[in-house]
Design a protein around this motif. Structure first.
Motif, PDB file in Angstrom:
ATOM      1  N   PRO A 107      -3.736  -8.011  -0.972  1.00 30.09           N
ATOM      2  CA  PRO A 107      -2.711  -8.433  -0.162  1.00 30.09           C
ATOM      3  C   PRO A 107      -2.001  -7.646   0.829  1.00 30.09           C
ATOM      4  O   PRO A 107      -1.925  -6.322   0.784  1.00 30.09           O
ATOM      5  CB  PRO A 107      -1.412  -8.570  -1.388  1.00 30.09           C
ATOM      6  N   MET A 108      -1.901  -8.199   1.880  1.00 30.94           N
ATOM      7  CA  MET A 108      -0.917  -7.519   2.966  1.00 30.94           C
ATOM      8  C   MET A 108       0.331  -6.565   2.761  1.00 30.94           C
ATOM      9  O   MET A 108       0.347  -5.643   3.306  1.00 30.94           O
ATOM     10  CB  MET A 108      -0.795  -8.492   4.337  1.00 30.94           C
ATOM     11  N   GLU A 109       0.980  -7.259   1.704  1.00 33.26           N
ATOM     12  CA  GLU A 109       2.150  -6.602   1.237  1.00 33.26           C
ATOM     13  C   GLU A 109       1.703  -5.136   0.704  1.00 33.26           C
ATOM     14  O   GLU A 109       2.449  -4.264   0.570  1.00 33.26           O
ATOM     15  CB  GLU A 109       2.828  -7.496   0.270  1.00 33.26           C
ATOM     16  N   LYS A 110       0.667  -5.093   0.002  1.00 29.88           N
ATOM     17  CA  LYS A 110       0.362  -3.802  -0.579  1.00 29.88           C
ATOM     18  C   LYS A 110      -0.040  -2.769   0.381  1.00 29.88           C
ATOM     19  O   LYS A 110       0.566  -1.416   0.135  1.00 29.88           O
ATOM     20  CB  LYS A 110      -1.043  -4.019  -1.255  1.00 29.88           C
ATOM     21  N   GLY A 111      -0.604  -3.071   1.630  1.00 30.12           N
ATOM     22  CA  GLY A 111      -0.518  -2.116   2.550  1.00 30.12           C
ATOM     23  C   GLY A 111       0.599  -1.675   3.181  1.00 30.12           C
ATOM     24  O   GLY A 111       0.880  -0.448   3.566  1.00 30.12           O
ATOM     25  N   TYR A 112       1.593  -2.837   3.431  1.00 31.60           N
ATOM     26  CA  TYR A 112       2.912  -2.363   3.852  1.00 31.60           C
ATOM     27  C   TYR A 112       3.545  -1.353   2.852  1.00 31.60           C
ATOM     28  O   TYR A 112       4.180  -0.470   3.183  1.00 31.60           O
ATOM     29  CB  TYR A 112       3.819  -3.520   4.238  1.00 31.60           C
ATOM     30  N   HIS A 113       3.602  -1.892   1.764  1.00 30.22           N
ATOM     31  CA  HIS A 113       4.229  -0.728   0.620  1.00 30.22           C
ATOM     32  C   HIS A 113       3.784   0.602   0.510  1.00 30.22           C
ATOM     33  O   HIS A 113       4.547   1.511   0.275  1.00 30.22           O
ATOM     34  CB  HIS A 113       4.195  -1.583  -0.699  1.00 30.22           C
ATOM     35  N   TRP A 114       2.360   0.567   0.668  1.00 29.59           N
ATOM     36  CA  TRP A 114       1.656   2.001   0.862  1.00 29.59           C
ATOM     37  C   TRP A 114       2.217   2.856   1.825  1.00 29.59           C
ATOM     38  O   TRP A 114       2.510   4.036   1.666  1.00 29.59           O
ATOM     39  CB  TRP A 114       0.343   1.866   0.719  1.00 29.59           C
ATOM     40  N   ILE A 115       2.403   2.207   2.929  1.00 26.85           N
ATOM     41  CA  ILE A 115       2.900   2.899   4.030  1.00 26.85           C
ATOM     42  C   ILE A 115       4.142   3.180   3.959  1.00 26.85           C
ATOM     43  O   ILE A 115       4.659   4.361   4.524  1.00 26.85           O
ATOM     44  CB  ILE A 115       2.745   1.997   5.581  1.00 26.85           C
ATOM     45  N   PHE A 138     -12.275  -5.727   6.890  1.00 27.83           N
ATOM     46  CA  PHE A 138     -10.707  -5.401   6.426  1.00 27.83           C
ATOM     47  C   PHE A 138      -9.776  -5.989   7.620  1.00 27.83           C
ATOM     48  O   PHE A 138      -9.092  -5.343   8.137  1.00 27.83           O
ATOM     49  CB  PHE A 138     -10.559  -3.791   6.483  1.00 27.83           C
ATOM     50  N   CYS A 139      -9.921  -7.360   7.623  1.00 28.20           N
ATOM     51  CA  CYS A 139      -8.882  -7.959   8.763  1.00 28.20           C
ATOM     52  C   CYS A 139      -7.464  -7.481   8.484  1.00 28.20           C
ATOM     53  O   CYS A 139      -6.604  -7.471   9.208  1.00 28.20           O
ATOM     54  CB  CYS A 139      -8.949  -9.536   8.760  1.00 28.20           C
ATOM     55  N   TRP A 140      -7.015  -7.485   7.186  1.00 27.42           N
ATOM     56  CA  TRP A 140      -5.744  -6.921   6.637  1.00 27.42           C
ATOM     57  C   TRP A 140      -5.330  -5.711   7.538  1.00 27.42           C
ATOM     58  O   TRP A 140      -4.280  -5.537   7.906  1.00 27.42           O
ATOM     59  CB  TRP A 140      -5.539  -7.218   5.222  1.00 27.42           C
ATOM     60  N   VAL A 141      -6.226  -4.602   7.352  1.00 24.24           N
ATOM     61  CA  VAL A 141      -6.239  -3.405   8.040  1.00 24.24           C
ATOM     62  C   VAL A 141      -5.689  -3.708   9.532  1.00 24.24           C
ATOM     63  O   VAL A 141      -4.959  -2.947  10.144  1.00 24.24           O
ATOM     64  CB  VAL A 141      -6.947  -2.563   7.652  1.00 24.24           C
ATOM     65  N   HIS A 142      -6.715  -4.408  10.226  1.00 25.06           N
ATOM     66  CA  HIS A 142      -6.249  -4.639  11.766  1.00 25.06           C
ATOM     67  C   HIS A 142      -4.888  -4.964  11.864  1.00 25.06           C
ATOM     68  O   HIS A 142      -4.196  -4.783  12.943  1.00 25.06           O
ATOM     69  CB  HIS A 142      -7.647  -5.422  12.087  1.00 25.06           C
ATOM     70  N   ALA A 143      -4.693  -6.364  11.102  1.00 26.94           N
ATOM     71  CA  ALA A 143      -3.474  -6.667  11.261  1.00 26.94           C
ATOM     72  C   ALA A 143      -2.298  -6.052  11.111  1.00 26.94           C
ATOM     73  O   ALA A 143      -1.437  -5.866  12.028  1.00 26.94           O
ATOM     74  CB  ALA A 143      -3.213  -8.148  10.515  1.00 26.94           C
ATOM     75  N   ILE A 144      -2.211  -5.198  10.197  1.00 27.20           N
ATOM     76  CA  ILE A 144      -1.102  -4.243  10.030  1.00 27.20           C
ATOM     77  C   ILE A 144      -1.002  -3.164  10.967  1.00 27.20           C
ATOM     78  O   ILE A 144       0.114  -2.978  11.607  1.00 27.20           O
ATOM     79  CB  ILE A 144      -1.297  -3.685   8.392  1.00 27.20           C
ATOM     80  N   VAL A 145      -1.990  -2.377  11.339  1.00 26.19           N
ATOM     81  CA  VAL A 145      -2.052  -1.367  12.098  1.00 26.19           C
ATOM     82  C   VAL A 145      -1.771  -1.823  13.668  1.00 26.19           C
ATOM     83  O   VAL A 145      -0.884  -1.207  14.329  1.00 26.19           O
ATOM     84  CB  VAL A 145      -3.323  -0.701  12.210  1.00 26.19           C
ATOM     85  N   VAL A 162      -5.573   2.219   0.302  1.00 22.31           N
ATOM     86  CA  VAL A 162      -5.187   1.099  -0.361  1.00 22.31           C
ATOM     87  C   VAL A 162      -6.194   0.220  -0.836  1.00 22.31           C
ATOM     88  O   VAL A 162      -5.999  -0.343  -2.129  1.00 22.31           O
ATOM     89  CB  VAL A 162      -4.448   0.127   0.890  1.00 22.31           C
ATOM     90  N   PHE A 163      -7.351   0.367  -0.192  1.00 23.83           N
ATOM     91  CA  PHE A 163      -8.401  -0.541  -0.608  1.00 23.83           C
ATOM     92  C   PHE A 163      -9.258   0.045  -1.451  1.00 23.83           C
ATOM     93  O   PHE A 163     -10.089  -0.661  -2.465  1.00 23.83           O
ATOM     94  CB  PHE A 163      -9.386  -0.989   0.683  1.00 23.83           C
ATOM     95  N   ALA A 164      -9.399   1.516  -1.552  1.00 28.34           N
ATOM     96  CA  ALA A 164     -10.006   2.307  -2.758  1.00 28.34           C
ATOM     97  C   ALA A 164      -9.656   1.685  -4.087  1.00 28.34           C
ATOM     98  O   ALA A 164     -10.487   1.735  -4.788  1.00 28.34           O
ATOM     99  CB  ALA A 164      -9.895   3.722  -2.248  1.00 28.34           C
ATOM    100  N   SER A 165      -8.380   1.560  -4.273  1.00 28.14           N
ATOM    101  CA  SER A 165      -8.231   1.182  -5.452  1.00 28.14           C
ATOM    102  C   SER A 165      -8.447  -0.539  -5.957  1.00 28.14           C
ATOM    103  O   SER A 165      -8.046  -0.756  -6.954  1.00 28.14           O
ATOM    104  CB  SER A 165      -6.354   1.162  -5.732  1.00 28.14           C
ATOM    105  N   SER A 192      10.381   1.810   7.778  1.00 29.84           N
ATOM    106  CA  SER A 192      11.419   1.682   7.023  1.00 29.84           C
ATOM    107  C   SER A 192      11.384   0.575   6.093  1.00 29.84           C
ATOM    108  O   SER A 192      11.790   0.577   4.959  1.00 29.84           O
ATOM    109  CB  SER A 192      12.954   1.437   7.755  1.00 29.84           C
ATOM    110  N   GLY A 193      10.818  -0.697   6.407  1.00 26.52           N
ATOM    111  CA  GLY A 193      10.618  -1.829   5.801  1.00 26.52           C
ATOM    112  C   GLY A 193      10.009  -2.771   6.269  1.00 26.52           C
ATOM    113  O   GLY A 193       9.474  -2.559   7.565  1.00 26.52           O
ATOM    114  N   ALA A 194       9.862  -4.062   5.794  1.00 27.37           N
ATOM    115  CA  ALA A 194       8.953  -5.154   6.173  1.00 27.37           C
ATOM    116  C   ALA A 194       9.705  -6.337   5.503  1.00 27.37           C
ATOM    117  O   ALA A 194      10.014  -6.348   4.529  1.00 27.37           O
ATOM    118  CB  ALA A 194       7.613  -4.987   6.049  1.00 27.37           C
ATOM    119  N   SER A 195       9.783  -7.372   6.339  1.00 27.36           N
ATOM    120  CA  SER A 195      10.334  -8.675   5.663  1.00 27.36           C
ATOM    121  C   SER A 195       9.186  -9.909   5.832  1.00 27.36           C
ATOM    122  O   SER A 195       8.515  -9.834   7.084  1.00 27.36           O
ATOM    123  CB  SER A 195      11.237  -9.262   6.840  1.00 27.36           C
ATOM    124  N   LEU A 196       8.966 -10.662   4.615  1.00 33.20           N
ATOM    125  CA  LEU A 196       7.891 -11.336   4.554  1.00 33.20           C
ATOM    126  C   LEU A 196       8.867 -13.019   5.058  1.00 33.20           C
ATOM    127  O   LEU A 196       9.786 -13.194   4.292  1.00 33.20           O
ATOM    128  CB  LEU A 196       7.330 -11.626   3.406  1.00 33.20           C
TER     129      LEU A 196
END
Length: 285
Positions: A129-137, A78-85, A111-114, A173-177
């Motif tokens: 997608p990393m975006e999915k993790g940010y949207h969940w948070i 789960f490299c995505w999780v490490h990067a986000i957190v 996020v990953f359970a789904s 509050s948000g995130a920008s790609l």
């Protein structure tokens, strides 16, 4: 302590000014909270370079006043999780002057359970997608590590745990790609960003601590890896990003190394970074 002769980048992130100091002798950054009028230094560089000087080095990963925890070895897929957190923890330290430990496991479970059926047997990874993790948070917040489940990162998908009533959670509050280099450099002066880069780097022997890594133009595309971009370095012959990588046992400096920026790519090479996501507006409540 700030003294005469240091080079300082003062960043106004909306919560106050944060000084990024580069010592001439050690060459590394020192960071700390300051008041603009109390800086007893010369060579003050504004975040837009308006005094005619451009800051050539910035790295939120440092040893004096760290905004990150030590890089955790990736034990799962789960490299995505490490990067986000990692990025969120760094941003919180920069904006609030305090380090917190967020729950990677809550992100994995929810996020990953789904994504249980989205398993790639070739790369042995669960893709999401990393975006999915940010949207969940942004929709649900994120618990502190000690307040979720066993209080540690299990690195496996488990059933989501109920939150402890009354405990604080991180709100985002948000995130920008962003994939424009100029805008990325502007945002990096405020905080680190979570990045997606070609996994081809992982197929190399990343052990040269002084190298700036790129990707050969004929390398097969299609495999990607999530990392944190913690800064940039233009002091050498190539424009580069500093990155933090959860696969620290297979990379230089235990996960802290440089990769080529788009403006530093040479003939026969390809830019390894695809895009960055910069979160903003973090608080605990």
């Amino acid at each position: 302590m700030l003294v005469e002769g240091m080079v300082v980048l003062v960043v106004d992130n909306g919560y106050g000014s944060f000084a990024v100091v580069r010592e001439a002798v050690r060459g590394g950054p020192v960071v700390g909270w300051v008041d603009d009028e109390d800086i007893p230094v010369t060579n003050v560089v504004s975040d837009d370079g308006s005094n005619g000087s451009n800051q050539s080095y910035l790295d939120w990963h440092n040893e004096e006043e760290p905004v990150f925890w030590e890089i955790e070895q990736q034990t799962g897929k789960f490299c995505w999780v490490h990067a986000i957190v990692d990025t969120l923890e760094g941003l919180y330290a920069i904006t609030h002057g305090e380090r917190i430990k967020l729950s990677k496991q809550e992100l994995v479970d929810n996020v990953f359970a789904s994504n249980r059926d989205n398993y790639d047997e070739v790369t042995n990874t669960y893709s999401s997608p990393m975006e999915k993790g940010y949207h969940w948070i942004m929709a649900n917040g994120l618990s502190l590590e000690a307040d979720y489940g066993s209080g540690k990162y299990e690195a496996t998908i488990q059933e989501p745990k109920a939150r402890i009533p009354g405990r604080q959670i991180l709100h985002l509050s948000g995130a920008s790609l962003i994939n424009d280099e100029h805008t990325i450099l502007t945002e990096l002066k405020k905080s680190p960003g979570a990045a997606v880069m070609s996994l081809a780097l992982d197929q190399m022997d990343l052990q040269d601590t002084n190298a700036v890594y790129s990707i050969a133009s004929n390398t097969r595309q299609g495999q990607y890896h999530a990392i944190v971009v913690s800064g940039y370095d233009d002091t050498g012959s190539r424009n580069a990003y500093w990155v933090r990588d959860s696969m620290k046992s297979r990379t230089p400096n235990e996960g802290h190394y440089r990769v080529t920026r788009a403006s530093g790519v040479q003939s026969g090479e390809r830019n390894p970074i695809m895009y960055l996501i910069f979160p903003y507006g973090v608080s605990l409540r």
